[in-house]
Design a protein around this motif. Structure first.
Motif, PDB file in Angstrom:
ATOM      1  N   ALA A 169     108.067  62.382  42.476  1.00 31.94           N
ATOM      2  CA  ALA A 169     107.408  61.165  41.981  1.00 31.94           C
ATOM      3  C   ALA A 169     108.028  60.676  40.682  1.00 31.94           C
ATOM      4  O   ALA A 169     107.588  59.653  40.141  1.00 31.94           O
ATOM      5  CB  ALA A 169     105.920  61.421  41.782  1.00 31.94           C
ATOM      6  N   GLY A 170     109.026  61.412  40.168  1.00 30.97           N
ATOM      7  CA  GLY A 170     109.724  60.956  38.973  1.00 30.97           C
ATOM      8  C   GLY A 170     109.127  61.428  37.668  1.00 30.97           C
ATOM      9  O   GLY A 170     109.411  60.848  36.607  1.00 30.97           O
ATOM     10  N   ILE A 171     108.289  62.490  37.705  1.00 26.66           N
ATOM     11  CA  ILE A 171     107.682  63.004  36.480  1.00 26.66           C
ATOM     12  C   ILE A 171     108.728  63.818  35.716  1.00 26.66           C
ATOM     13  O   ILE A 171     109.329  64.751  36.251  1.00 26.66           O
ATOM     14  CB  ILE A 171     106.444  63.869  36.801  1.00 26.66           C
ATOM     15  CG1 ILE A 171     105.448  63.077  37.653  1.00 26.66           C
ATOM     16  CG2 ILE A 171     105.800  64.374  35.518  1.00 26.66           C
ATOM     17  CD1 ILE A 171     104.911  61.846  36.993  1.00 26.66           C
ATOM     18  N   ASP A 172     108.945  63.480  34.453  1.00 33.86           N
ATOM     19  CA  ASP A 172     109.939  64.167  33.634  1.00 33.86           C
ATOM     20  C   ASP A 172     109.551  65.630  33.427  1.00 33.86           C
ATOM     21  O   ASP A 172     108.391  65.956  33.148  1.00 33.86           O
ATOM     22  CB  ASP A 172     110.068  63.484  32.268  1.00 33.86           C
ATOM     23  CG  ASP A 172     110.684  62.092  32.379  1.00 33.86           C
ATOM     24  OD1 ASP A 172     111.402  61.858  33.373  1.00 33.86           O
ATOM     25  OD2 ASP A 172     110.440  61.262  31.476  1.00 33.86           O
ATOM     26  N   GLY A 173     110.540  66.509  33.535  1.00 39.27           N
ATOM     27  CA  GLY A 173     110.335  67.934  33.296  1.00 39.27           C
ATOM     28  C   GLY A 173     109.751  68.692  34.458  1.00 39.27           C
ATOM     29  O   GLY A 173     109.700  69.925  34.422  1.00 39.27           O
ATOM     30  N   ALA A 174     109.288  67.992  35.503  1.00 39.11           N
ATOM     31  CA  ALA A 174     108.660  68.672  36.633  1.00 39.11           C
ATOM     32  C   ALA A 174     109.664  69.517  37.391  1.00 39.11           C
ATOM     33  O   ALA A 174     109.335  70.629  37.847  1.00 39.11           O
ATOM     34  CB  ALA A 174     108.007  67.651  37.563  1.00 39.11           C
ATOM     35  N   ALA A 175     110.886  69.029  37.566  1.00 36.05           N
ATOM     36  CA  ALA A 175     111.898  69.775  38.312  1.00 36.05           C
ATOM     37  C   ALA A 175     112.213  71.097  37.633  1.00 36.05           C
ATOM     38  O   ALA A 175     112.318  72.148  38.286  1.00 36.05           O
ATOM     39  CB  ALA A 175     113.164  68.933  38.465  1.00 36.05           C
TER      40      ALA A 175
END
Length: 858
Positions: A609-615
């Motif tokens: 979904a494009g949430i920063d740091g999630a990866a």
């Protein structure tokens, strides 16, 4: 030595003796004290009679937990009654068995091990008070202790044996009738298969049936029964033999056969070899005939158990096999655990953690690669691993001292009471057999509780036959001691009631959670039920289930191409809840890799979904799961799937290679690899590479499966079907190969054969909605070829879980020294060792040409 364990003493005179237990110097009126004693005794009697048959409808909290909560409740009643009785006595005379004290020390040692294990809740109580927990060991010790209330109470002890015998008849008849009439007969909405009964699993039933045989032979030999009573006992033995024949537990046949042969030889020779001994019971024809029958049947199953068991299986339509880690594999785990923590072990109820860390990598080449065994080859060997050298020493010492107590009681006794001698032989035989089985198998809760109960009964008999074991214990000799006694009793009662209340809350939580999973009509209702269960008992499984529900909602929202503002807001709310529940599950049990993998899945969805740091957080959580379960290739597959979804093909291929290094025949990894080849337009080169590998691994069915996927994508349908057929020839239970072959057959308008294949796949994929929809479309003649998932394999393989109720096990599945079948494996042809071959593979083969020469086999 004139005394012998097999020599009955019914005609020997029993000199009068003084009452020894709880009848010494009452400090007040006897009515209240007598009532309290009777309450404690009837609690023991009720436990002896009901433990084999007690269960709650639907088994929401599990059958083992039902048995445990019953035993714990009755034990608490007995403890409170005996504690109040102590206030009515100035002193008490009782047997103080050393082995019982050793077992209580073992409970304390297990508690210390659990406190240092890193997972205290699992070690102390687990989810359903598992038999390997400290709490269950304490209940076993309590059961042995409260049994002492039957000392010097012949009538009460007779009632306990009579109640046990009555329920034994009920258990045997019930299971025989269900085998004859099928699982629908008297299922009580709790026992959906004949392999599950009120006593426990099918192998628990085998242990119980063999216990009936041994105790029945002891009773026929020791008691001068009338002919009709002997006939009833002999009938019970015959019923038990029938059940043993159906279950075909090999190790039990050896034990029963040896015992019956020993007894038969004694009966034939006691008039000559033991002519100096006085015996009350002559060798009746019923006793001799019954013993001979047991000997002969045992010998037949020991020598030809596969053939005879197959014939019985054909008549009864029952085929049951349980597989456990072998003794060799268990020793390997013990060696690894002891190298890390020699004295305390891995911790109670944590064998699964040790298995994940230290299992032999060769297990990955079998269908048990993802099975987390909760116990080793036996209950006692598992405790050796869980509690370390300290626990092992105490367990061995407990059993050695107990055996010595039985030896003294039966062969060195100076008391000649025929009833107590029979009670001692009966109880000691039962306890020895059940504890022996705990060394070579992992019995359920009911069997272990019976072992503890008969151990306590042995102490009761020892108190009557060995007067020197009885000690007088002063209770309230003066006011100061009386004050401390009152304080101690108040503390005992308070702790007992508090413990029962706490365990009751855990029981209700587990029952409500399981019921909600089955009966909830909506996700919201289930979520509330799981929350309520977690409030009662903070089991991480509850939060993990809630996180899985929210993650499914998260995935469905991600699939919306153009979400509305409301859906975007809903996505944020669902993501917050999924993350919260997953993190709570991880915090509650840091040692469970599944919780870390679940957390990684939530973060991966957020990364999409494009949430920063999630990866990065997803990678960290998955790395922790891999650390806790380093030999499981599944986590590398998850990493590859995440990378494939985000378009990182290089990382995906790296993770696939890592997964295949751990498990060469990993279907899901090969399927993903094939999908990546197809997406990149490399099908032709991948086909050539796969054919080359097949020449090197001609008996690897997963490579034929991979070839079939590539050929289907390259529009070479006929050759793909042949490849799938070759996979099924090598593994008839290969669900994904059968499913994709059915799709290929549908492309060729071979609906009848394809439908037959799909129905076979459905047997092990009952909840697969895509599969059900496809079958309905084919049956109606209006099918549409469904989209094959681009990343995940279409169906689940028939991999066994800890219980193995839903898996088809053949000898080809256990051709490894790491696991061993408990039951003798048979098949429809009666030839042990041959896998069950599905004839529908030949029907599918007739629709295509022979295997192309480019796919060579040697």
């Amino acid at each position: 030595m004139s005394e012998n364990v097999f020599i009955p003493k019914m005609n020997q005179s029993a000199p009068p003796k003084q009452e020894q237990v709880l009848e010494v110097e009452s400090t007040g009126a006897n009515d209240a004290g007598g009532t309290m004693l009777r309450v404690a005794q009837y609690a023991v009697i009720l436990l002896a009679g009901s433990i084999a048959v007690f269960f709650t409808p639907h088994l929401w909290a599990s059958l083992g937990f039902d048995k445990t909560i019953l035993a714990f409740g009755l034990a608490i009643v007995s403890v409170i009654s005996l504690s109040l009785l102590a206030l009515r006595r100035a002193k008490v005379a009782t047997v103080l068995p050393i082995s019982l004290g050793i077992f209580w020390v073992l409970v304390m040692a297990a508690m210390v091990s659990g406190l240092h294990s890193g997972d205290i809740q699992d070690a102390m109580r687990g989810s359903v008070f598992d038999p390997q927990t400290v709490g269950f060991l304490a209940i076993l010790a309590l059961t042995m202790t409260i049994s002492l209330s039957l000392q010097n109470a012949k009538v009460m002890s007779m009632k306990a044996l009579a109640f046990f015998g009555l329920t034994a008849i009920v258990v045997l008849l019930y299971n025989v009738l269900r085998i004859i009439f099928g699982p629908a007969f008297l299922g009580f909405d709790s026992f959906g298969a004949v392999t599950v009964s009120p006593i426990g699993s099918f192998n628990d039933l085998a242990i119980f049936a063999s216990l009936v045989i041994l105790l029945g032979l002891v009773t026929l030999m020791q008691l001068p029964l009338k002919t009709w009573l002997q006939s009833i006992v002999a009938g019970m033995i015959v019923l038990a033999l029938f059940l043993l024949g159906v279950i075909n537990f090999f190790n039990i046949w050896i034990i029963v056969g040896f015992f019956s042969l020993l007894l038969f030889v004694f009966l034939l020779s006691r008039d000559t070899l033991f002519n100096g001994a006085k015996t009350a019971v002559q060798s009746s024809r019923i006793l001799l005939a019954t013993t001979a029958i047991v000997c002969i049947v045992s010998a037949v199953f020991i020598v030809a158990g596969d053939y005879v068991g197959n014939k019985i299986g054909q008549m009864t339509s029952v085929n049951y096999v349980e597989v456990r880690p072998s003794a060799e594999a268990t020793i390997g785990i013990a060696r690894a655990v002891y190298s890390d923590n020699l004295f305390m072990g891995v911790g109670p109820n944590r064998f699964a953690d040790a298995w994940r860390q230290h299992k032999d990598p060769a297990i990955n080449e079998t269908i048990f690669w993802d099975t987390d065994f909760n116990a080793g080859s036996g209950f006692i060997p598992t405790l050796f691993i869980n509690t370390g050298v300290v626990g092992m020493t105490l367990l061995v010492l407990f059993h050695l001292v107990f055996l010595y107590t039985g030896y003294r009681m039966l062969l060195r006794t100076t008391q000649h009471d025929p009833y107590w001698y029979y009670f001692g032989v009966f109880s000691f035989t039962a306890a020895c057999f059940l504890w022996l089985m705990s060394y070579i198998y992992v019995p359920g809760s009911a069997i272990l509780l019976l072992a503890a109960l008969f151990t306590g009964f042995t102490y009761v008999a020892a108190g009557a036959l060995l007067p020197m074991m009885v000690k007088t214990v002063p209770l309230a000799a003066n006011r100061r001691r009386g004050f401390f006694l009152m304080a101690a009793i108040i503390l005992i009662i308070t702790v007992s009631i508090g413990s029962l209340f706490s365990v009751g809350k855990q029981y209700v939580a587990q029952a409500n959670f399981t019921k909600a999973r089955v009966q909830s009509e909506s996700v919201a209702v289930f979520d509330q039920a799981a929350l309520a269960a977690f409030t009662l008992y903070d089991d991480p499984r509850f939060q993990s289930a809630r996180a899985q529900v929210q993650m499914a909602n998260l995935s469905s929202l991600l699939a919306v191409e153009q979400p509305s503002e409301e859906q975007q807001q809903q996505f944020l709310e669902v993501a917050e809840q999924a993350l919260l529940h997953a993190e709570q599950a991880v915090s509650a049990d840091l040692s469970d890799p599944d919780h870390h993998a679940l957390l990684a899945g939530v973060y991966s969805n957020l990364a999409l979904a494009g949430i920063d740091g999630a990866a990065a957080r997803s990678e960290a959580a998955l790395a922790e799961a891999e650390r806790l379960d380093p030999l499981n290739p599944g986590y590398h597959l998850i990493a590859a799937q995440i990378a494939a979804r985000t378009g990182d093909v290089a990382t995906a291929r790296t993770e696939i290679a890592a997964a295949l290094e751990l498990k060469r025949n990993f279907t899901e990894a090969l399927y993903l690899s094939a999908q990546l080849d197809i997406a990149e337009g490399k099908a032709d080169s991948a086909i050539a590479t796969t054919r080359t590998i097949i020449r090197l691994e001609p008996n690897n069915p997963t490579r034929y499966f991979q070839l079939g996927v590539l050929l289907s994508a390259n529009d070479q349908v006929d050759e793909a079907i042949v490849a799938y057929n070759e996979a099924l020839r090598r593994d008839p239970q290969y669900a994904n190969a059968r499913y994709l072959m059915a799709l290929a057959l549908l492309n060729k308008n071979e609906q009848a054969v394809a439908l037959e294949q799909l129905r076979l796949v459905q047997q092990t994929n009952q909840e697969n909605q895509q599969l059900q929809l496809l079958i309905e479309q084919v049956e109606s003649g209006e099918y549409q070829i469904p989209e094959v998932p681009s990343i995940e394999a279409p169906v689940s393989e028939n991999a066994p879980t800890e219980g193995f109720e839903d898996a088809v096990i053949t000898n080809s599945d256990v051709e490894t020294d790491l696991v061993t079948p408990v039951n003798t494996i048979t098949n429809s042809e009666g030839a042990e060792g041959e896998p069950v071959v599905d004839e529908t593979v030949d029907a599918a083969e007739s629709a295509v040409e022979p295997l192309p020469e480019t796919v060579e086999t040697e």
